[in-house]
Structure formats: C-alpha cells, structure tokens
Design an enzyme around this catalytic site. Structure first.
Site, mmCIF file in Angstrom:
data_model
loop_
_atom_site.group_PDB
_atom_site.id
_atom_site.type_symbol
_atom_site.label_atom_id
_atom_site.label_comp_id
_atom_site.label_asym_id
_atom_site.label_seq_id
_atom_site.Cartn_x
_atom_site.Cartn_y
_atom_site.Cartn_z
ATOM 1 N N LYS A 165 41.185 38.000 36.408
ATOM 2 C CA LYS A 165 42.607 37.334 36.851
ATOM 3 C C LYS A 165 42.432 35.220 36.671
ATOM 4 C CE LYS A 165 44.085 35.536 41.594
ATOM 5 N NZ LYS A 165 44.021 35.558 42.627
ATOM 6 N N GLY A 173 49.916 34.630 49.456
ATOM 7 C CA GLY A 173 51.576 34.556 50.511
ATOM 8 C C GLY A 173 51.133 35.539 51.539
ATOM 9 N N ASN A 232 43.815 37.345 50.319
ATOM 10 C CA ASN A 232 42.559 36.785 50.793
ATOM 11 C C ASN A 232 42.825 36.206 51.454
ATOM 12 O OD1 ASN A 232 39.810 35.282 51.529
ATOM 13 N ND2 ASN A 232 40.652 34.754 49.271
ATOM 14 N N THR A 233 43.686 35.378 52.194
ATOM 15 C CA THR A 233 43.728 33.929 53.363
ATOM 16 C C THR A 233 43.448 35.299 54.714
ATOM 17 O OG1 THR A 233 44.239 32.334 51.733
ATOM 18 C CG2 THR A 233 44.844 31.966 54.280
#
Lengths: 65, 258, 258, 65, 258, 258, 65, 65
Positions: C95, C184, C205-206
């Site tokens: 990535k 995002g 992820n977040t």
C-alpha cells in the site's frame, strides 16, 4: 333491490349483509364489511338488513406499504 | 431487541408487501429481509378472492402483520379502515396513514393526531406515519401512540433522509420512544444512516419491491439496518475537521522524521 | 468475489491494524470484520522485540497482509520502506502512501506516481493511496498499478465521502479497474454508500480502532460493506423528485376515491 | 565504533550488519535493515561491513493503517 | 416588487431588530439592509420608558413594522399579544409565532392554524411563522393567511436551509402565494439560495445582529437577496452530471485536435 | 480590493466571454457583471477576420484580459498557445488550462505544474486552473504562480462547490495566496458561498452565458460575489446545533413565562 | 389595593387602568394593556376598574425578530 | 508550394510567414503565428521562410472561458 357494492351498482336478493357476502361467494372469514361508510363487524352481518341504495364495501387483505 | 407495544422483535426492519413482481418474489424478499413485521392493506375484494390467497402467503411467512390505512384522507376513512383491518388481520396494530396531498403523499398531521386519539380510545395500538415535526410527535404521544414513524422523504421517492437534522432532533427529544423511519429511503446506506442516528427501526417498501432484484435488495437492507444499529451501539468516532494519522508516528524510521 | 492482482477475496473489507486498545481487541476486530486483508507497517524495532509478537498475532488471524509505507514523504523513502516490507512480510503487495502534507496527510500525487512506477519495475504490486483525481488515476494505471485507492476524506477524519461526484466519475471512467475507497470514513453508512457507487472494496482503520467498541464496529462495517455491495448489485431504484404511492391505488375503497 | 541505530548513537563492536542485528538481540528473520538509507537485504547483511558513522535502520512489523 | 397583503415593497428583505450591540448599530443595519419591513415586539415596560425610545428609533428608519408574537405558547397568548401589538404599532400586520418547544423554538402548527384563523376573523393580516409542512400551509391559507413563512432551520441556528427539497415542494404547490423563508439562516449564500428556489422574501435577525459587523452583514444579506432573486428570474442553467467545455471547440489549433 | 500579480481590482468577478447569444449580449453582460477582468482565447482565424472584431469589442469594455489556453492537452501546446496569446493580447497574464480528460475537462495536474514552471521562466504571470489538491497547489506556488484557481466542479457542470471541505482546507493552508474558484458554478449562491469561505475571487462563464437572461445573470453573480465577500468580512455567526431565541426572553409577559 | 403589574406585586391607589398607567408614569399612547389575560384597549382603560389581585400587563415596543 | 494552414491544405506563393499572412488578408497586428508547432513572433515573420509541407497556425482573438 339495487345497492352499490364496492362502488358498482349491484342487483341483489340478499336481505342482510351476511346473505350478500354469501351471495357474492366471498369467504366470510376473510373479508371485512362496511355499510354506508361505517364498519359492520362480522358478527353483526346477519343482523344487518340491506335497504335500497345502500353502499356496501367488502374488503379483503391486499399488499400494502 | 426492539420493542413495539410490548412486542419484542429481533429484527429492526419492517417491510412493505406492495408492488413486487410476483407473490413468490414477495415471499422470498420477506424471508431474505429478516423482517418479523410486514405491512399489509385492505382492498375491495373482487370475484377471484385474491385476498385469501395473499393472506395465506403472508401467514406462511410467519411475520407479524402491521395493517395500514394507506390512501385514507380523512379521520373517518382512516378509523373505518382500521376497524375493518383489525377484524380481518386480528391485530390491534395499525399503521396510521392519513394523506393530505396526492402528489407527495404527505401526512395530514391534523387528521393524523385526531385519528390516532380516536383509534387509541378504541383499543388500537397505533403506528403513526408522520412528518419529522417535534410538536406533532408530542401530540401523537399525548394521543396515546407509543411509537412514532417520521418520514425520511416522501413515499416512493427513494431520496433518503431529507432532513437529518430534524430526525436527530426528534431522537434527542424522545429518547425513550421507539422511533421508526418510514418511507422515502432508496439505498441500504440510507437505512444504515437512519439507524446510526439512533432510530429503532426502518419501514420501507418501494426501494425493495421496485429494485432490479427485490430479494437481494431485501437482504441488503436487512444487513444495512443491522450494520447501522451495531455501528450506533459501538459508539462511532466523531467527524473531525482536520486529518490525523492513523499510523502511529513514534518509531518512524529516520528518513521519515527529517 | 473481488480480485486484486489475481488474488480473489470474498470479503471487500480491508482493515487497518493501528491504534486498537489492545492486541486482543485487534485480533477480535479482525475476526469480526470478516476482512481477509489487513494493512500492516514497519517501525523501528526496540529491545523488546514487539515486532515479532505483533507479526505472530497477525499471522494467527490468517489474513493476507498489505504492508504500507505510511509516513513516507519522498519517493526514496517509500521505495526503501517497500523493499524492507517485502522482505519482512514476504509479499509483493504494497500500500503505497506518499504523504505531501502533515496536517491533512494528503497524498503527494507527483511522488506517488513516480514511486508507483519504480516499485512496479521492481516487481511490486502496488495499491496506491491517492486522491480522487482522474488524471492521477490514469497515470497510476500507466505506471502499472492494477488497483486504485482514492480517499473518501482525509485520513482519520471520519467525515465519509467528501466528494461523491468525483468518486462516481472515477468509477465511470475506470469500469474495469478495482477501486477501493481508502481513508476518511467514520460510519458504516459511509462504507455502504461507497459500495453503492460501485466501488470494489473499502479500506479503513481509525473508524474501527477508535470506536467505543472496536470489535462491534468492525463487524458493523463488515456488514455495511456487504449490504452496500449487495444493494449495488440489486440495481436500486432511482431517486425521484416527486413522491409516488407504494400502495396500489386500484381497488381503493369508495370513501377514498371521493 | 560509533554508529547510529534507529536514530540513536550506538557504540558497537560488530563489523557487519548481520553481527549488529545479532548483537542487538533481534530475530534476524523478523527485522528488515537499511544502511545509510538504502535497503540492505537479509541475505546481504553478513557481507555488509559497518563503518564509523553509519546510519542503520532496523525495522520490524508493526500495526499500520 | 414583492407584495404582501396589497402592500408592495421593492426590497425582499425583512429584518429583525433584536439583539444588536446598540441602537445606533441597529439603525445603521436597517439602513444598510435596504429592508422596508422590520419585525418588532412588545415587552413589559419598565420605569425607564425604553419602549418609546425604541419605537422612535424604528419610526425614524421609515420602515414598515411587522410586530411579532414571539414567545407565545398558546392561542390565547398569541391573540392577546397580537391585539396589543395592533394598538401600539397601529398596523393589522402580525408575524404570528406560536412556539411549541423551548429548545428548538419550533412552531406549534396546531395552535398556529387556530390562532391564524382567529386573528384573521379579527381583521389581522397574518404572517405565520411555520414549518415547511405542505398540509399546514394549506390550512393556513384556508384560515385566511395570504403569506406563508416556513422556516429554513430553527431560530438562531444559522444553519441555512435544512430541507431544500421540502421548500421546493412548497414553492411548487403554492405558486401564487408569497413565500418567505423565516429563521435559521446564517450566511448570505443561504439567503441567495432560498431566493433561487423562487421564494419571495427572507426574514432574518440573528445572522445580522450577532455578526461581527452587523451593519456590513445587513448589507451583505441585502445584496445576496437581490442577487438570488435576480438569478432566479434570469433562468439559471441546470446542473449537469458531466462537464462540458465552456470554450468552443470548433477552430481549435491543430495540436489540440490530435 | 483584490490583487493579482500587483494589479489591484475592485471587482472580485472574472467573467468568461464564450458562448453568449450575441456580441451585444456579451458586451452588456460584461458591463452588468462589474468584472474588470475577462477571459479570452485564441482560435484559428478564418477569412472573415472575426478575431479583430471580437478583440475590438473586448477592448471597448475597458476590461483587462486574461487569455486562456483552453483545449490544450500538453505542456508544449499550452506553452505555444500562451506565447501566441501574449503577443496578441499584449499581456503577461495567462490562464493556464491543461486538460487531461475530454469528458470532465479535468486539469492534468502534472502537465499543469510543468507548464506553469516553464511559463514563469518565460516571464508569464500564470493563473493556473487546477483541482483542489493541496500538494498540487504547493507545486504551483513553487513553480512561481502567485494565484491559484481551484475548480468548484467540472467546467460547465453548474454544480457549485463539489468539495467545500477541500476548498476550506486550501484556504486555510495558503492564507496569503490569492485564491479564485474557477469553473463549475451554476447559481449566484454558489459564488457567494465560495466567497464566504474566504476566496478572493470567482471566475465563471457558462452559468452566465447560457442563462436565460445572461445580462441579468451577470449582474446577479456580480452582486452575489460582493455579498459573499462582505459577509465573509463581517464575521458570520457560527452554525449551531440547537436553536436559540432571537427575541430576548427577559421581560416576556407573564402568560408567556408560565 | 394590591395588584400584580407585569408580574410584580404592586400597591396602588389607582381605581382604573388609565389611572394606573398614569400613576406609573407611562406614556399612555405608547403602551398596550391587558387585564387578567385579556386585551384592554387604550380607549377602554378609563372605564376599566381595578380590583384587588388583578393581574395587569403593560407592554411597550421592543426589539423583536 | 503546398503547406498546411490551420489544418487545411493550402497552395501558396508566399516565401515567408509574413508574406503568407499578407496573402491571406489577415491583419498582421491582430493574429499570432506558429510554424510547425513553435511560436513564430510577429517581428520574426518576415525572416521566417516557408518550406514545402510546413504546418502554419494563424490564430486570432476569440471568446474564451
């Protein structure tokens, strides 16, 4: 006797709502009835006389949103 | 579990039964959706007795029925329709629709509140299809409703949530009342977004019935509703105005810290 | 099934591994997400040798790893990091992140294209984290990338799809290229919406790691991605400007047709 | 000999990258190395001498987004 | 020219007079706005007799006053307040507010319609502050209102148009009725956007009174309202999904046609 | 006053000259817009010598011209076109367009930066038509540009601001650089909204030229741009999540405090 | 006599609403009055007697949105 | 001599770019010229010879966005 059933003119010999439902071949346990805009419960149909010009609604389950 | 008038349901999806390509597809769509509650209606019975066949099909799904008063435009019509539905479907539940305007099928909130009060008096358990108006909501609760069903957008429009702010406001003002977004959704993400606002359930019909593949779409909405609810319960991050790294910066190789 | 560089995966969810409350929660979140691909990184190894433990944990999940070049700001850094990652993780996948700006972590599309070309020459299979720029997308494809990963919004912002129009445009211009919305997103409905645009997968992820309950949120996103994809494939209705009844009007009782 | 390992000054007796990795107690199969900004593959570490002032990076798997 | 109850005004801006830093700034803001109609209120008169001074200030601006019934929560309160306002301000005009909920100051549409009918019977010319509900709008018209004033967003929120779809729907359903967006705007572009929907006028207060520079903001809204109206009348292009060149392509130099 | 390469202009509106129904309407539209800067182009001259007539018309307006390189797809084409434009229009200003894709007319940011650098070296003052990419913006500034012109939406689409977040981010990152939203606007409110973000000016063409009444629309945009700028400078209120009364509550009559 | 004026207890010798307005020093032409929740028009104030415990509202123009 | 002017084949007797512009009746002060893809400034046209097959662009002001 001329009445209106579900919006259509209908000539009937039935003297009561119950007789009309039977005359029309509906399953009495599946349809609901109204007479001149008021709900006519199943149990009261036999005791509900029809008169010239009555408006009868006979409704049955149908798809809905 | 969501609870409506003391009935607990595992699924937060209520599916409408109108407008499917075929009875078989309707039946499959209900199964695929996971819905435990489906809306039904009453219509003039013709000679063929299709009503009984439809009713049989619905009963076979095992779903609880929520009859509606679709098409009613006055309190009187809605009340009579509700009475007939109660007899036929043998349930005190009624999805109360009183339409005030033909083009947008917008609820007539005046007649709605009046009909809700009358039906409650008669022992019905009313699910009122309403707008997102807070004061109307209060009146419906005062009238005895224990569920509220604000629209997302006009019926059949497929637009999603036209006014998320107002829906949030409703949720905030009535934290203990079961709230269902009813009508106007088009995509699974719309349903998920409504659930993420903390809504208790979704009611829709057109978006499934008129999709290219209604059965797959029913499943998709079912999944999205579960996902949205789970996301709500899992306490999402708040949107931020400036980005933050999701990869820790401590221990970054030297060429990355110059 | 989605396909990335001839690898087929059943899950369209790629999950990041950073920032979880604990290794156990990370592990559970991966399992709950259904993701078959997880992103990982390289960092300076301290005395404790945590790297091996982390690597062991990831291997135990059975997921395929997609190492990133997070934090890299130049072509050189990104290429060296990719080379090191290939050796450690034993995969040609990378990535590719080349960050151009610290606050928003926006990709530097110039360095990105150059690094993508160089890594492709070295045999890597590049997953470029990019903006939603069509021309950049073309350059990345020309550089040898067979996947594109436009952002939804800045990393960690949780804002969802900042520019759905441009994402739709990308989808329309590159119908045959696997497209992944990367970064995002904040809510399951965001992921579903991206899938409904026809995107092939979601990387985030977040939104999972920092949720109140990361494991539940991982599951929620997994479900939302499935729902969004299924909805896309089921051919949704189009949004309409005026409402239409979802209950048939033929056969409406007489008091409703007056 | 003074070198810089992962950004920190380090005094070492190791003559090669491989020796350094061993000296530091890292699992040679888990870490990746770079010397003065260039990747140093695992197989080449033993043949990679260290010199005064070299910058060495020793990286290992870590969580990432 | 816009027309409200047979009064023609050149300006489509109605400005509220509450919450300015000083009377002088209020006075200057009215002048800068170009508004010919300003809203006023009645409050308990203290010993100082500030009421007369305020009234003098407003009269000096030359603006027509539109008294409101702000803060009223019942039909009775609203009617009494309107009667008192008619005497003091010597005008049949009344901005009818009946608030149903303290936090959001949302109109109580039930009391609103009832009060509107009563006031119309008493000879008032009612400007009802309402929601964007089509059916409520119909009831207000039936009650005798010849103007409708749907909200853009809750009073003082500065959010702009929370539900443009519904505002468009109102405009489409009542093409001949003067429609005013009242409340909730924060930026001049919000006011312009409302005018571009075909609305007849804008009523606002907080966005001007609480701006850093109220006089400049009054002018900015005045200009934006003119711009939005002019834009509406000039028949805008429709938004398109795909871009089109604005420079003619015929006659492009050869190196551009390869 | 806005400043572009040491030229101060009172108007923040730059108007395109393409696609008007007639030269007279173009001329009137420029006058109505208040624009002091208009964009022009170069095209193959036919036998009729229309070029001179057009040039005469533009000169008569008194506006400063900003020639463009519309239609150019490579650095070479753009540079040659710019050189020819400089000679004909006798100005170092050049609106640099390098289009990367025919359908959306999206800028090719790679060629754009390269051409900007080359043109700056040759003494041009470049106005680059770009995307809203922060890193591209940095490169353009490094290349010598002293103005940036990010798009609002694809040319001619009339969609408004597709990505307000990114436009805000640009504004925040480059507080001292003149920023112009170029392309994609359709309504005066779009222009006002861009100015409220703190942008320095607006460049547009299609929304005016293709409006039903281009002259009125030119004036409307001119007014909206002034309004938006003034609103920005007047420091707007912030949008709030919960409504607040705009009428003071102290002194409310008794029946209102019960 | 004890009455309530604008929500506050007030001891007055005024026998009518008009007298009260004058006693309080208000400009009779600028204020509006209500007695016990009902509007009391200006022209009727002189003929409107006050009684013990009456609730009087005296309102004047004020800024409004 | 056959050349291409603005994309169209053209037979000319003009030996220079300046002569071609004149031959075509253009106002030399209003048009800009390019030869084989490169800008040919106004002042250099007289010294710019034309050759068989040359591609000439002659551009003039036009509306633009």
């Amino acid at each position: 006797m001329q009445i209106i059933v579900n919006g259509t003119a209908h000539s009937t010999g039935a003297g009561t709502l119950a007789a009309l439902v039977e005359e029309l071949g509906h399953d009495a346990a599946v349809v609901a009835t109204a007479l001149n805009g008021d709900f006519a419960p199943r149990g009261a149909r036999a005791a509900t006389p029809l008169a010239e010009g009555d408006r009868v609604e006979i409704l049955a389950p149908m798809q809905g949103g | 579990m969501a609870r409506f008038y003391n009935i607990e349901v595992a699924s937060r999806f209520m599916l409408g039964t109108a407008g499917y390509p075929s009875p078989a597809i309707l039946s499959d769509a209900i199964a695929a959706s996971g819905a435990e509650i489906v809306t039904v209606s009453l219509r003039r019975e013709g000679a063929g007795g299709q009503g009984a066949a439809f009713w049989e099909l619905i009963r076979a799904t095992g779903a609880r029925v929520l009859p509606n008063t679709a098409g009613c435009k006055s309190v009187k019509e809605a009340v009579t329709t509700a009475q007939m539905a109660r007899e036929v479907f043998d349930t005190p539940w009624i999805k109360l629709e009183v339409i005030g305007e033909d083009d947008t099928l917008q609820p007539d909130v005046f007649a709605l509140v009046e009909a809700a009060a009358e039906l409650t008096r008669q022992g019905f358990q009313v699910f009122p299809y309403s707008t997102d108006d807070l004061i109307v909501a209060e009146r419906l609760l005062s009238a005895g409703c224990e569920v509220l069903m604000p629209w997302g957008a006009p019926i059949g429009s497929g637009r999603g949530l036209n006014n998320p702010y107002q829906l949030r406001s409703l949720r905030a003002h009535f934290p203990g009342v079961p709230l269902v977004v009813d009508a106007g959704l088009g995509l699974p993400s719309h349903a998920a977004a409504a659930m993420e606002l903390g809504y208790d359930a979704i009611l829709l019909n057109t978006a499934v019935a008129k999709a290219g593949d209604p059965v797959a779409m029913a499943r998709a909405f079912g999944e999205a509703i579960i996902a949205g609810r789970r996301g709500f319960e899992a306490r999402p991050i708040e949107a931020r105005d400036m980005a933050a790294p999701s990869t820790p910066v401590a221990g970054t190789p030297f060429w990355q810290s110059g």
